[in-house]
Write a protein that holds these residues in place. Structure first.
Motif, PDB file in Angstrom:
ATOM      1  N   ILE A 121       9.850   9.586  -4.827  1.00 37.91           N
ATOM      2  CA  ILE A 121      10.632   8.476  -5.387  1.00 37.91           C
ATOM      3  C   ILE A 121      11.337   7.703  -4.288  1.00 37.91           C
ATOM      4  CG2 ILE A 121      12.614   7.903  -6.857  1.00 37.91           C
ATOM      5  CD1 ILE A 121       9.982   8.515  -8.386  1.00 37.91           C
ATOM      6  N   ILE A 122      11.961   8.388  -3.341  1.00 37.70           N
ATOM      7  CA  ILE A 122      12.635   7.692  -2.243  1.00 37.70           C
ATOM      8  C   ILE A 122      11.615   6.905  -1.420  1.00 37.70           C
ATOM      9  CG2 ILE A 122      13.949   7.994  -0.105  1.00 37.70           C
ATOM     10  CD1 ILE A 122      15.324  10.401  -1.496  1.00 37.70           C
ATOM     11  N   PHE A 123      10.498   7.528  -1.074  1.00 40.71           N
ATOM     12  CA  PHE A 123       9.454   6.859  -0.307  1.00 40.71           C
ATOM     13  C   PHE A 123       8.969   5.599  -1.034  1.00 40.71           C
ATOM     14  CE2 PHE A 123       5.062   6.160   0.959  1.00 40.71           C
ATOM     15  CZ  PHE A 123       5.124   6.269   2.349  1.00 40.71           C
ATOM     16  N   SER A 124       8.715   5.722  -2.319  1.00 39.99           N
ATOM     17  CA  SER A 124       8.218   4.595  -3.104  1.00 39.99           C
ATOM     18  C   SER A 124       9.269   3.499  -3.241  1.00 39.99           C
ATOM     19  CB  SER A 124       7.790   5.071  -4.490  1.00 39.99           C
ATOM     20  OG  SER A 124       6.773   6.030  -4.387  1.00 39.99           O
ATOM     21  N   MET A 178       9.084  -0.443  -2.112  1.00 38.95           N
ATOM     22  CA  MET A 178       9.394  -1.556  -3.012  1.00 38.95           C
ATOM     23  C   MET A 178      10.477  -2.451  -2.412  1.00 38.95           C
ATOM     24  SD  MET A 178      10.862  -1.436  -6.891  1.00 38.95           S
ATOM     25  CE  MET A 178      12.466  -0.873  -6.315  1.00 38.95           C
ATOM     26  N   ASP A 179      11.514  -1.842  -1.850  1.00 35.52           N
ATOM     27  CA  ASP A 179      12.575  -2.623  -1.214  1.00 35.52           C
ATOM     28  C   ASP A 179      12.035  -3.516  -0.101  1.00 35.52           C
ATOM     29  OD1 ASP A 179      14.667  -1.806  -2.790  1.00 35.52           O
ATOM     30  OD2 ASP A 179      15.669  -0.623  -1.231  1.00 35.52           O
ATOM     31  N   ARG A 180      11.136  -2.976   0.708  1.00 37.35           N
ATOM     32  CA  ARG A 180      10.584  -3.758   1.815  1.00 37.35           C
ATOM     33  C   ARG A 180       9.766  -4.943   1.300  1.00 37.35           C
ATOM     34  NH1 ARG A 180      13.790  -0.637   3.073  1.00 37.35           N
ATOM     35  NH2 ARG A 180      13.873   0.680   4.897  1.00 37.35           N
ATOM     36  N   ILE A 181       9.078  -4.754   0.180  1.00 37.32           N
ATOM     37  CA  ILE A 181       8.332  -5.859  -0.432  1.00 37.32           C
ATOM     38  C   ILE A 181       9.271  -7.013  -0.751  1.00 37.32           C
ATOM     39  CG2 ILE A 181       7.095  -6.579  -2.527  1.00 37.32           C
ATOM     40  CD1 ILE A 181       5.830  -3.730  -2.534  1.00 37.32           C
ATOM     41  N   PHE A 182      10.473  -6.689  -1.217  1.00 40.54           N
ATOM     42  CA  PHE A 182      11.451  -7.713  -1.594  1.00 40.54           C
ATOM     43  C   PHE A 182      12.354  -8.144  -0.437  1.00 40.54           C
ATOM     44  CE2 PHE A 182      10.585  -5.679  -5.768  1.00 40.54           C
ATOM     45  CZ  PHE A 182       9.992  -6.786  -6.370  1.00 40.54           C
ATOM     46  N   GLY A 183      12.121  -7.600   0.751  1.00 40.56           N
ATOM     47  CA  GLY A 183      12.865  -8.021   1.932  1.00 40.56           C
ATOM     48  C   GLY A 183      14.173  -7.298   2.174  1.00 40.56           C
ATOM     49  N   TYR A 184      14.386  -6.185   1.481  1.00 36.07           N
ATOM     50  CA  TYR A 184      15.608  -5.408   1.694  1.00 36.07           C
ATOM     51  C   TYR A 184      15.362  -4.345   2.748  1.00 36.07           C
ATOM     52  CZ  TYR A 184      17.271  -7.553  -2.592  1.00 36.07           C
ATOM     53  OH  TYR A 184      17.647  -8.444  -3.537  1.00 36.07           O
ATOM     54  N   MET A 244       0.816  -1.200   0.000  1.00 40.41           N
ATOM     55  CA  MET A 244       0.000   0.000   0.000  1.00 40.41           C
ATOM     56  C   MET A 244       0.865   1.272   0.000  1.00 40.41           C
ATOM     57  SD  MET A 244      -3.026  -1.040  -0.403  1.00 40.41           S
ATOM     58  CE  MET A 244      -3.777   0.550  -0.367  1.00 40.41           C
ATOM     59  N   LEU A 245       2.019   1.216   0.646  1.00 39.21           N
ATOM     60  CA  LEU A 245       2.883   2.405   0.649  1.00 39.21           C
ATOM     61  C   LEU A 245       3.413   2.700  -0.755  1.00 39.21           C
ATOM     62  CD1 LEU A 245       4.839   1.916   3.986  1.00 39.21           C
ATOM     63  CD2 LEU A 245       2.946   3.485   3.522  1.00 39.21           C
ATOM     64  N   LEU A 246       3.702   1.657  -1.520  1.00 43.01           N
ATOM     65  CA  LEU A 246       4.135   1.858  -2.896  1.00 43.01           C
ATOM     66  C   LEU A 246       3.006   2.474  -3.719  1.00 43.01           C
ATOM     67  CD1 LEU A 246       6.289   1.563  -5.073  1.00 43.01           C
ATOM     68  CD2 LEU A 246       5.557  -0.811  -5.378  1.00 43.01           C
ATOM     69  N   ALA A 247       1.787   2.004  -3.502  1.00 44.75           N
ATOM     70  CA  ALA A 247       0.623   2.572  -4.198  1.00 44.75           C
ATOM     71  C   ALA A 247       0.413   4.030  -3.794  1.00 44.75           C
ATOM     72  CB  ALA A 247      -0.622   1.745  -3.899  1.00 44.75           C
ATOM     73  N   LEU A 248       0.630   4.342  -2.509  1.00 42.09           N
ATOM     74  CA  LEU A 248       0.520   5.733  -2.049  1.00 42.09           C
ATOM     75  C   LEU A 248       1.548   6.603  -2.767  1.00 42.09           C
ATOM     76  CD1 LEU A 248      -0.496   8.005  -0.195  1.00 42.09           C
ATOM     77  CD2 LEU A 248       1.112   7.161   1.542  1.00 42.09           C
ATOM     78  N   GLY A 249       2.767   6.108  -2.890  1.00 38.79           N
ATOM     79  CA  GLY A 249       3.798   6.865  -3.594  1.00 38.79           C
ATOM     80  C   GLY A 249       3.415   7.124  -5.040  1.00 38.79           C
ATOM     81  N   PHE A 250       2.884   6.117  -5.709  1.00 36.52           N
ATOM     82  CA  PHE A 250       2.464   6.305  -7.097  1.00 36.52           C
ATOM     83  C   PHE A 250       1.303   7.291  -7.181  1.00 36.52           C
ATOM     84  CE2 PHE A 250       0.116   5.127 -10.974  1.00 36.52           C
ATOM     85  CZ  PHE A 250       1.116   5.387 -11.897  1.00 36.52           C
ATOM     86  N   LEU A 274      12.421   5.038 -10.294  1.00 38.45           N
ATOM     87  CA  LEU A 274      12.193   4.249  -9.086  1.00 38.45           C
ATOM     88  C   LEU A 274      13.460   3.625  -8.502  1.00 38.45           C
ATOM     89  CD1 LEU A 274       9.940   3.432  -7.174  1.00 38.45           C
ATOM     90  CD2 LEU A 274       9.513   1.441  -8.618  1.00 38.45           C
ATOM     91  N   LEU A 275      14.425   3.307  -9.308  1.00 35.27           N
ATOM     92  CA  LEU A 275      15.658   2.685  -8.795  1.00 35.27           C
ATOM     93  C   LEU A 275      16.769   3.681  -8.482  1.00 35.27           C
ATOM     94  CD1 LEU A 275      15.850  -0.517 -11.007  1.00 35.27           C
ATOM     95  CD2 LEU A 275      15.033  -0.294  -8.664  1.00 35.27           C
ATOM     96  N   THR A 276      16.542   4.972  -8.740  1.00 35.71           N
ATOM     97  CA  THR A 276      17.608   5.959  -8.519  1.00 35.71           C
ATOM     98  C   THR A 276      18.113   6.034  -7.079  1.00 35.71           C
ATOM     99  OG1 THR A 276      15.987   7.759  -8.374  1.00 35.71           O
ATOM    100  CG2 THR A 276      17.052   7.395 -10.512  1.00 35.71           C
ATOM    101  N   PRO A 277      17.306   5.791  -6.036  1.00 40.28           N
ATOM    102  CA  PRO A 277      17.880   5.840  -4.690  1.00 40.28           C
ATOM    103  C   PRO A 277      18.982   4.805  -4.438  1.00 40.28           C
ATOM    104  CG  PRO A 277      15.520   6.116  -4.559  1.00 40.28           C
ATOM    105  CD  PRO A 277      15.838   5.718  -5.982  1.00 40.28           C
TER     106      PRO A 277
END
Length: 110
Positions: free
Chosen positions: A76-79, A83-89, A1-7, A24-27
């Motif tokens: 972008i950083i928030f999103s 995304m990172d948390r979704i993948f476990g990073y 949901m946080l990724l959706a909020l960012g979008f 999205l990957l720039t951070p």
């Protein structure tokens, strides 16, 4: 949901939708700090992956200094973090890149 909020927040900006995915990957540029060692790498990576910094940049961009660049950076950083948390990073420890606050990356169970 946080990724959706960012979008969602991104869609309120006057930018083409594909910029969101292009940026999205720039951070992950924060990983370059690892070229200077584990301690510097963990610091720079975590600076580019800290939700508080993302929110602060966004607020600066919409409230204090109405600058779209700050607003965009915050979104972008928030999103990216979501995304990172979704993948476990997670945020990095100085012990090394694979050691995060969410556990060890690539650790085999069993």
């Amino acid at each position: 949901m946080l990724l959706a909020l960012g979008f969602f927040l991104f869609t309120k900006m006057d930018l083409p939708w594909w910029w969101f995915f292009a940026l999205l990957l720039t951070p992950d540029i924060g990983m370059l700090g690892y070229l200077a060692g584990k301690r510097v790498g963990a610091f720079t990576y975590n600076m580019f992956h800290h939700r508080g910094i993302a929110i602060l940049l966004y607020l600066i961009g919409i409230v204090y200094l109405p600058l779209p660049a700050f607003e965009l950076a915050g979104i972008i950083i928030f999103s990216h973090i979501a995304m990172d948390r979704i993948f476990g990073y997670g945020l990095k420890y100085e012990k090394g890149f694979k050691f995060t606050h969410l556990g060890e990356i690539g650790k085999k169970d069993g």
